[in-house]
Design a protein around this motif. Structure first.
Motif, short mmCIF file in Angstrom:
data_model
loop_
_atom_site.label_atom_id
_atom_site.label_comp_id
_atom_site.label_asym_id
_atom_site.label_seq_id
_atom_site.Cartn_x
_atom_site.Cartn_y
_atom_site.Cartn_z
N THR A 71 0.85 -1.19 0.00
CA THR A 71 0.00 0.00 0.00
C THR A 71 0.89 1.24 0.00
N PRO A 72 0.88 2.02 -1.08
CA PRO A 72 1.71 3.22 -1.10
C PRO A 72 1.19 4.27 -0.12
N VAL A 73 2.11 5.02 0.45
CA VAL A 73 1.73 6.10 1.37
C VAL A 73 2.01 7.46 0.77
N VAL A 74 2.74 7.48 -0.37
CA VAL A 74 3.07 8.71 -1.07
C VAL A 74 2.81 8.51 -2.55
N SER A 75 2.33 9.55 -3.22
CA SER A 75 2.15 9.50 -4.67
C SER A 75 2.79 10.73 -5.30
N PHE A 76 3.15 10.59 -6.57
CA PHE A 76 3.79 11.71 -7.27
C PHE A 76 3.49 11.69 -8.75
N PHE A 77 2.95 12.80 -9.25
CA PHE A 77 2.81 13.06 -10.68
C PHE A 77 3.83 14.11 -11.07
N ASN A 78 4.64 13.86 -12.08
CA ASN A 78 5.56 14.91 -12.52
C ASN A 78 4.77 16.03 -13.19
N TYR A 79 5.05 17.24 -12.77
CA TYR A 79 4.27 18.42 -13.16
C TYR A 79 4.24 18.59 -14.69
N GLY A 80 5.40 18.38 -15.33
CA GLY A 80 5.47 18.56 -16.78
C GLY A 80 4.68 17.53 -17.56
N GLY A 81 4.37 16.40 -16.92
CA GLY A 81 3.59 15.36 -17.58
C GLY A 81 2.10 15.61 -17.57
N ILE A 82 1.66 16.65 -16.84
CA ILE A 82 0.24 17.02 -16.80
C ILE A 82 0.03 18.05 -17.90
N ARG A 83 -0.55 17.64 -19.02
CA ARG A 83 -0.52 18.45 -20.23
C ARG A 83 -1.74 19.33 -20.48
N SER A 84 -2.76 19.24 -19.66
CA SER A 84 -3.93 20.10 -19.87
C SER A 84 -4.71 20.21 -18.57
N SER A 85 -5.76 20.98 -18.59
CA SER A 85 -6.67 21.07 -17.44
C SER A 85 -7.86 20.14 -17.68
N LEU A 86 -8.72 20.03 -16.67
CA LEU A 86 -9.97 19.28 -16.82
C LEU A 86 -11.13 20.25 -16.64
N PRO A 87 -12.15 20.14 -17.49
CA PRO A 87 -13.22 21.14 -17.48
C PRO A 87 -14.22 20.95 -16.34
N LYS A 88 -14.91 22.03 -16.03
CA LYS A 88 -16.09 21.93 -15.17
C LYS A 88 -17.17 21.28 -16.01
N GLY A 89 -17.94 20.40 -15.39
CA GLY A 89 -18.99 19.70 -16.12
C GLY A 89 -18.53 18.31 -16.56
N GLU A 90 -18.86 17.95 -17.78
CA GLU A 90 -18.56 16.60 -18.27
C GLU A 90 -17.07 16.42 -18.56
N ILE A 91 -16.51 15.34 -18.03
CA ILE A 91 -15.13 14.95 -18.33
C ILE A 91 -15.20 13.70 -19.20
N THR A 92 -14.62 13.78 -20.39
CA THR A 92 -14.68 12.68 -21.35
C THR A 92 -13.37 11.92 -21.42
#
Length: 219
Positions: A71-92
């Motif tokens: 069971t991991p106790v820490v998580s990490f997403f590299n910032y540069g790998g997040i390439r867009s935002s997610l909208p309010k409302g429907e997420i496809t």
């Protein structure tokens, strides 16, 4: 263009068309509803917090399917790998491919406390980022007042971290990850884990909500 090439191109288009329609239909499939727009920023943000918590949750599910039952106790997403935002409302599905276009896989690293500390100093030097299970204060580009899973970092312990195979191999300057005590590749794509998390939310009729919680603060 010769007639033969033209016929070949036409055949390829006819062969590809049904798959293209299926793909486009799936890209438009709604996974979940968000009550807020999720945009990344530092030191923390709704999107980076959301992804950090999501990866910790999905990592726990996948980790329990491993032979080690970790069971991991820490998580990490590299910032540069997040390439867009997610909208309010429907997420496809298409939104998730835009957010995470890479084929990165979920991996688990067992790290010494010293390596966790070095990793958090890296986060501080870069002004923040996307983490789960961590609380810290950035002071003079160093991580201070660190809590891991709500407890002080214990220098005689090791900690399981869930992230992607790119940074686990030292990508983005995360060389400390290359010296992990253990490395386990789940074979699960990060993007698929995000989609699974959102589908689960939708089945429960739960909307996506997230907020700033002070997990990373500047002093």
């Amino acid at each position: 263009m010769s007639e033969e090439v033209g016929v070949m191109d036409s055949s390829i288009v006819k062969l590809y068309a049904p798959y293209k329609n299926i793909l486009e239909k799936d890209m438009n499939r709604v996974l979940a509803i968000s009550d807020v727009e999720l945009v990344k920023d530092k030191p923390e943000s709704p999107l980076t917090n959301f992804l950090g918590d999501l990866l910790l949750t999905e990592g726990a599910k996948v980790g329990q399917n491993q032979s080690t039952k970790l069971t991991p106790v820490v998580s990490f997403f590299n910032y540069g790998g997040i390439r867009s935002s997610l909208p309010k409302g429907e997420i496809t599905v298409g939104n998730i491919f835009e957010l995470m276009p890479f084929e990165n896989e979920m991996v688990f690293l067992e790290l010494k406390a010293e390596q966790i500390e070095e990793f958090l100093h890296y986060i501080a030097e870069h002004g923040g980022g996307s983490v789960g299970g961590i609380q810290m204060v950035i002071n003079d580009e160093k991580a201070t007042n660190v809590l891991v899973g709500g407890e002080k970092l214990a220098m005689n312990k090791t900690y399981w971290l869930v992230t992607n195979d790119y940074v686990a191999a030292g990508g983005d300057g995360l060389e400390m990850f290359q010296n992990s005590v253990q490395y386990i590749n789940s074979g699960v794509k990060i993007r698929d884990a995000i989609i699974s998390f959102l589908e689960d939310k939708n089945k429960k009729n739960e909307h996506i909500t997230t907020k700033l919680d002070g997990r990373i603060r500047n002093e």
